[in-house]
Each structure stands twice: as C-alpha cells, then as structure tokens.
Design a protein around this motif. Structure first.
Motif, PDB file in Angstrom:
ATOM      1  N   PRO A  28       0.813  -1.224   0.000  1.00 30.44           N
ATOM      2  CA  PRO A  28       0.000   0.000   0.000  1.00 30.44           C
ATOM      3  C   PRO A  28       0.846   1.275   0.000  1.00 30.44           C
ATOM      4  CG  PRO A  28      -0.949  -1.585   1.521  1.00 30.44           C
ATOM      5  CD  PRO A  28       0.366  -2.153   1.079  1.00 30.44           C
ATOM      6  N   THR A  29       2.031   1.226   0.632  1.00 26.40           N
ATOM      7  CA  THR A  29       2.911   2.404   0.631  1.00 26.40           C
ATOM      8  C   THR A  29       3.406   2.691  -0.778  1.00 26.40           C
ATOM      9  OG1 THR A  29       3.612   2.035   2.923  1.00 26.40           O
ATOM     10  CG2 THR A  29       5.053   3.367   1.543  1.00 26.40           C
ATOM     11  N   LEU A  30       3.802   1.661  -1.504  1.00 25.44           N
ATOM     12  CA  LEU A  30       4.242   1.861  -2.882  1.00 25.44           C
ATOM     13  C   LEU A  30       3.095   2.384  -3.754  1.00 25.44           C
ATOM     14  CD1 LEU A  30       6.557  -1.226  -3.543  1.00 25.44           C
ATOM     15  CD2 LEU A  30       7.221   1.188  -3.432  1.00 25.44           C
ATOM     16  N   ARG A  31       1.887   1.893  -3.512  1.00 24.23           N
ATOM     17  CA  ARG A  31       0.735   2.401  -4.276  1.00 24.23           C
ATOM     18  C   ARG A  31       0.491   3.880  -3.970  1.00 24.23           C
ATOM     19  NH1 ARG A  31      -2.883  -2.887  -2.880  1.00 24.23           N
ATOM     20  NH2 ARG A  31      -2.168  -4.233  -4.604  1.00 24.23           N
ATOM     21  N   LEU A  32       0.668   4.255  -2.690  1.00 28.89           N
ATOM     22  CA  LEU A  32       0.502   5.658  -2.312  1.00 28.89           C
ATOM     23  C   LEU A  32       1.546   6.527  -2.995  1.00 28.89           C
ATOM     24  CD1 LEU A  32      -0.757   7.901  -0.547  1.00 28.89           C
ATOM     25  CD2 LEU A  32       0.833   7.229   1.277  1.00 28.89           C
ATOM     26  N   TYR A  33       2.801   6.061  -3.021  1.00 32.52           N
ATOM     27  CA  TYR A  33       3.856   6.825  -3.687  1.00 32.52           C
ATOM     28  C   TYR A  33       3.550   6.992  -5.177  1.00 32.52           C
ATOM     29  CZ  TYR A  33       6.715   6.173   0.523  1.00 32.52           C
ATOM     30  OH  TYR A  33       7.208   6.163   1.800  1.00 32.52           O
ATOM     31  N   ASP A  34       2.944   5.991  -5.772  1.00 30.64           N
ATOM     32  CA  ASP A  34       2.536   6.083  -7.178  1.00 30.64           C
ATOM     33  C   ASP A  34       1.460   7.154  -7.341  1.00 30.64           C
ATOM     34  OD1 ASP A  34       1.839   5.698  -9.822  1.00 30.64           O
ATOM     35  OD2 ASP A  34       0.919   3.731  -9.504  1.00 30.64           O
ATOM     36  N   GLU A  35       0.446   7.114  -6.473  1.00 32.04           N
ATOM     37  CA  GLU A  35      -0.648   8.089  -6.561  1.00 32.04           C
ATOM     38  C   GLU A  35      -0.150   9.515  -6.346  1.00 32.04           C
ATOM     39  OE1 GLU A  35      -3.390   6.743  -3.645  1.00 32.04           O
ATOM     40  OE2 GLU A  35      -3.815   4.836  -4.669  1.00 32.04           O
ATOM     41  N   ARG A  36       0.849   9.670  -5.458  1.00 31.47           N
ATOM     42  CA  ARG A  36       1.369  11.014  -5.180  1.00 31.47           C
ATOM     43  C   ARG A  36       2.397  11.461  -6.213  1.00 31.47           C
ATOM     44  NH1 ARG A  36       0.241  12.922   0.154  1.00 31.47           N
ATOM     45  NH2 ARG A  36       1.312  14.781  -0.620  1.00 31.47           N
ATOM     46  N   GLY A  37       2.775  10.574  -7.118  1.00 23.12           N
ATOM     47  CA  GLY A  37       3.762  10.932  -8.135  1.00 23.12           C
ATOM     48  C   GLY A  37       5.191  10.887  -7.630  1.00 23.12           C
ATOM     49  N   ASN A  58      15.247   1.715  -6.911  1.00 20.18           N
ATOM     50  CA  ASN A  58      15.545   1.629  -5.474  1.00 20.18           C
ATOM     51  C   ASN A  58      16.255   2.888  -4.976  1.00 20.18           C
ATOM     52  OD1 ASN A  58      14.399  -0.845  -5.010  1.00 20.18           O
ATOM     53  ND2 ASN A  58      16.293  -2.012  -5.306  1.00 20.18           N
ATOM     54  N   ALA A  59      17.069   3.491  -5.839  1.00 20.48           N
ATOM     55  CA  ALA A  59      17.812   4.690  -5.430  1.00 20.48           C
ATOM     56  C   ALA A  59      16.853   5.825  -5.084  1.00 20.48           C
ATOM     57  CB  ALA A  59      18.767   5.116  -6.543  1.00 20.48           C
ATOM     58  N   ARG A  60      15.823   6.030  -5.931  1.00 16.90           N
ATOM     59  CA  ARG A  60      14.842   7.089  -5.650  1.00 16.90           C
ATOM     60  C   ARG A  60      14.031   6.741  -4.394  1.00 16.90           C
ATOM     61  NH1 ARG A  60      12.504  11.381  -8.536  1.00 16.90           N
ATOM     62  NH2 ARG A  60      10.356  11.882  -7.951  1.00 16.90           N
ATOM     63  N   LEU A  61      13.698   5.455  -4.265  1.00 16.92           N
ATOM     64  CA  LEU A  61      12.953   5.034  -3.084  1.00 16.92           C
ATOM     65  C   LEU A  61      13.780   5.264  -1.819  1.00 16.92           C
ATOM     66  CD1 LEU A  61      10.405   3.821  -1.932  1.00 16.92           C
ATOM     67  CD2 LEU A  61      11.329   1.538  -2.380  1.00 16.92           C
ATOM     68  N   ASP A  62      15.081   5.027  -1.907  1.00 20.89           N
ATOM     69  CA  ASP A  62      15.964   5.288  -0.762  1.00 20.89           C
ATOM     70  C   ASP A  62      15.899   6.755  -0.344  1.00 20.89           C
ATOM     71  OD1 ASP A  62      16.796   2.675  -0.593  1.00 20.89           O
ATOM     72  OD2 ASP A  62      18.666   2.991  -1.707  1.00 20.89           O
ATOM     73  N   MET A  72      10.350  14.683   7.266  1.00 16.45           N
ATOM     74  CA  MET A  72       9.681  15.466   6.240  1.00 16.45           C
ATOM     75  C   MET A  72       8.372  14.790   5.849  1.00 16.45           C
ATOM     76  SD  MET A  72      13.012  16.484   3.920  1.00 16.45           S
ATOM     77  CE  MET A  72      12.075  17.461   2.740  1.00 16.45           C
ATOM     78  N   SER A  73       7.365  15.600   5.571  1.00 18.11           N
ATOM     79  CA  SER A  73       6.072  15.074   5.149  1.00 18.11           C
ATOM     80  C   SER A  73       6.133  14.678   3.678  1.00 18.11           C
ATOM     81  CB  SER A  73       4.982  16.126   5.349  1.00 18.11           C
ATOM     82  OG  SER A  73       5.172  17.216   4.454  1.00 18.11           O
ATOM     83  N   LEU A  74       5.134  13.882   3.232  1.00 17.94           N
ATOM     84  CA  LEU A  74       5.094  13.497   1.819  1.00 17.94           C
ATOM     85  C   LEU A  74       4.940  14.715   0.922  1.00 17.94           C
ATOM     86  CD1 LEU A  74       2.936  10.230   1.786  1.00 17.94           C
ATOM     87  CD2 LEU A  74       5.421  10.460   1.673  1.00 17.94           C
ATOM     88  N   ALA A  75       4.190  15.719   1.393  1.00 15.10           N
ATOM     89  CA  ALA A  75       4.019  16.941   0.594  1.00 15.10           C
ATOM     90  C   ALA A  75       5.359  17.645   0.407  1.00 15.10           C
ATOM     91  CB  ALA A  75       3.013  17.866   1.268  1.00 15.10           C
ATOM     92  N   GLU A  76       6.163  17.701   1.472  1.00 18.07           N
ATOM     93  CA  GLU A  76       7.474  18.344   1.373  1.00 18.07           C
ATOM     94  C   GLU A  76       8.403  17.541   0.468  1.00 18.07           C
ATOM     95  OE1 GLU A  76       7.794  20.500   5.758  1.00 18.07           O
ATOM     96  OE2 GLU A  76       8.237  18.361   5.566  1.00 18.07           O
ATOM     97  N   ILE A  77       8.353  16.222   0.579  1.00 14.73           N
ATOM     98  CA  ILE A  77       9.180  15.376  -0.277  1.00 14.73           C
ATOM     99  C   ILE A  77       8.776  15.540  -1.737  1.00 14.73           C
ATOM    100  CG2 ILE A  77       9.810  12.987  -0.833  1.00 14.73           C
ATOM    101  CD1 ILE A  77       9.355  12.340   2.154  1.00 14.73           C
TER     102      ILE A  77
END
Length: 289
Positions: A28-37, A58-62, A72-77
């Motif tokens: 679900p976390t990976l799906r959320l990262y997809d939805e948030r771009g 993996n580098a970007r995920l790191d 940092m929040s997802l919005a800030e990231i």
C-alpha cells in the motif's frame, strides 16, 4: 503478438510485491507513492493493473525513505523531488531542524517540570511537621512573573485565585506550557516584610531557563541560606510568616531579600479544599560572623 508484447514490457522488471519486500515497506505504501507521483512504476499491466518496477528505482525510493526518516512530510518530499533542486531540500531540512530543536526545548521544559513535581512531593513527605522552623540552603532558581493586581492578604483565597488566573493568562500569551503554573510563588518586598506589612508584590512561576525561552525576561533568585517553614493550609500563611520574622529578630540574623511563599504542590484532588496546599514559606538570611 499482444501477449508477447506484454511479456516483453515486463522483462527485467520486478513486481510490486518483490519491490516492497526488497525495501522492507508495504505494498500500500508503494501504491501511495505512485498516486502522489513520488515513485511511478516503470510499467502497469493494462489488463491486470499490476505494477512493475525497475531495480534502479531503489535509489529514488531510498531518497524518499531517507527524507521521511528526517521527519519530512510526503508533501514536502513531493515538492523537493518535483523541483529537482538541492537548495529546496536544504531549506526544508533547515526548517525541520528548527522544528526538532523546538520540540526538544519543549520536551526538556516538561521534563524539568516533572522532576520539580517529584522533588516537591518528596520534600512534602520528608518535611518537618507543619509549623516547624528550619534553616535550609536553597540553590539558585529562575522565576518569571507579574506584579500582583490586588493584595490578596487583605482578602481570601478567591483573591489569590484571581491573581493566579492573570498569571496563567500571561503565560499562555508567552507560549509557556501550563504545566509550569503549578509550582507558584508569591513575594513580599523585604522592607515591607521586615515591618510586618503584608503587601503582595509579585506572583510567579519557578522554572528552568529552557522553559522560559531565550527571550523571556526571567529573574534570578540567588542561592543561600533561608529560614523556612512548611504549612499545609493557605489560611495559616500570615501566622507562619510572623513566626519566621520573629525567628530572624530573636536570632539576630539579617533578612537578605524578599519573603517568598512557594506553593510546592496542591492536594485539591484529595479533598476539594482550595485551602489545602503544601506551602514553603522562606526568607533569605545572613548571620553575623
């Protein structure tokens, strides 16, 4: 040919499940990262909707996980990664650093308040019988307060409560947590006390410098020897203070500062009586050599 094309597109990619397991995060976390771009799959099967990733992602995920660990929040990231500007990341981290320092200051202030409460209760358990005079060395203390708007010594405990509410209001305006408003002190000027004049001067909190903040105009109560008396009732203060004053006169010791009545802890929770307080009356003294 269509099936062959799909298989060709997936060649060299890994499934979302394997990507999640490899990086110890949830699907679900990976799906959320997809939805948030934040992290788009390299390929999504048009028929099944399955997501597939390139191992190089993996580098970007790191980077995302690292920035989350920094608070940092997802919005800030999202903002930082979209701009692809290292200075934005630096600015966000500087802001986060200041937030963390402020949280640490608040935690330190609360920790100090808890320790003072423990010490106050321990002192209550080990204090002499109420009304007993004692000499104590008291270390340096920091206080912050306001002038008393009325002389509650001429009235009752309700007048004292009104002055206390004024102090708490000012503390709220200064951003000082209410937890510090339970270790309260009031003072009478030395000259008034020496003449037996009970005129309330200040009401204040005892607190460490960390609680008061760098800009707060705190006062210092110097360390030294104090003539003290412990009481468990608000209404006994004047009588106890008179005994302190007489002690100083009879023992030929000089009063070296203002008289303080310190509310070390209250026990209203036990009996609902606002007059039931643990008080330490104190006056700094010096003795002739």
């Amino acid at each position: 040919m269509r099936v062959f094309g799909r298989e060709f597109m997936k060649e060299g990619l890994i499934s979302i499940g394997k990507m999640a397991k490899m990086n110890r995060i949830s699907i679900p976390t990976l799906r959320l990262y997809d939805e948030r771009g934040l992290l788009k799959p390299r390929y999504i099967d048009p028929e099944t909707g399955y997501r597939y990733y390139d191992i190089n992602q993996n580098a970007r995920l790191d980077v995302i996980v690292y920035m989350k660990e920094l608070g940092m929040s997802l919005a800030e990231i999202e903002q930082a990664l979209q701009k692809e500007d290292i200075t934005i990341i630096e600015e966000l981290l500087a802001q986060k650093n200041e937030q963390l320092h402020e949280q640490m200051r608040q935690i330190k202030a609360r920790h100090d308040a808890v320790e003072r409460a423990i010490q106050s209760i321990e002192r209550y358990r080990k204090s002499p019988a109420t009304g007993t005079l004692s000499l104590e060395y008291i270390d340096r203390r920091y206080i912050w307060g306001i002038p008393c708007s009325n002389n509650f010594y001429n009235s009752d405990v309700h007048s004292y409560e009104e002055v206390l509410m004024e102090l708490r209001k000012r503390l709220e305006e200064e951003g000082v947590p209410q937890i510090h408003s339970y270790n309260i002190g009031t003072s009478i000027l030395q000259k008034d006390f020496a003449e037996g004049e009970y005129i309330a001067n200040q009401i204040f909190i005892f607190a460490g410098r960390s609680a008061l903040g760098r800009e707060a105009s705190f006062q210092i109560v110097d360390s030294g020897m104090y003539a003290c008396m412990y009481l468990d009732n608000y209404d006994d203060e004047i009588q106890g203070a008179e005994m302190l004053r007489e002690y100083c006169i009879q023992n030929k010791c000089s009063m070296a500062g203002d008289y303080i009545c310190e509310v070390m802890t209250g026990f209203h929770v036990f009996d609902n009586d606002p007059r039931s307080m643990f008080l330490r009356l104190q006056i700094p003294v010096t003795f002739p050599k």
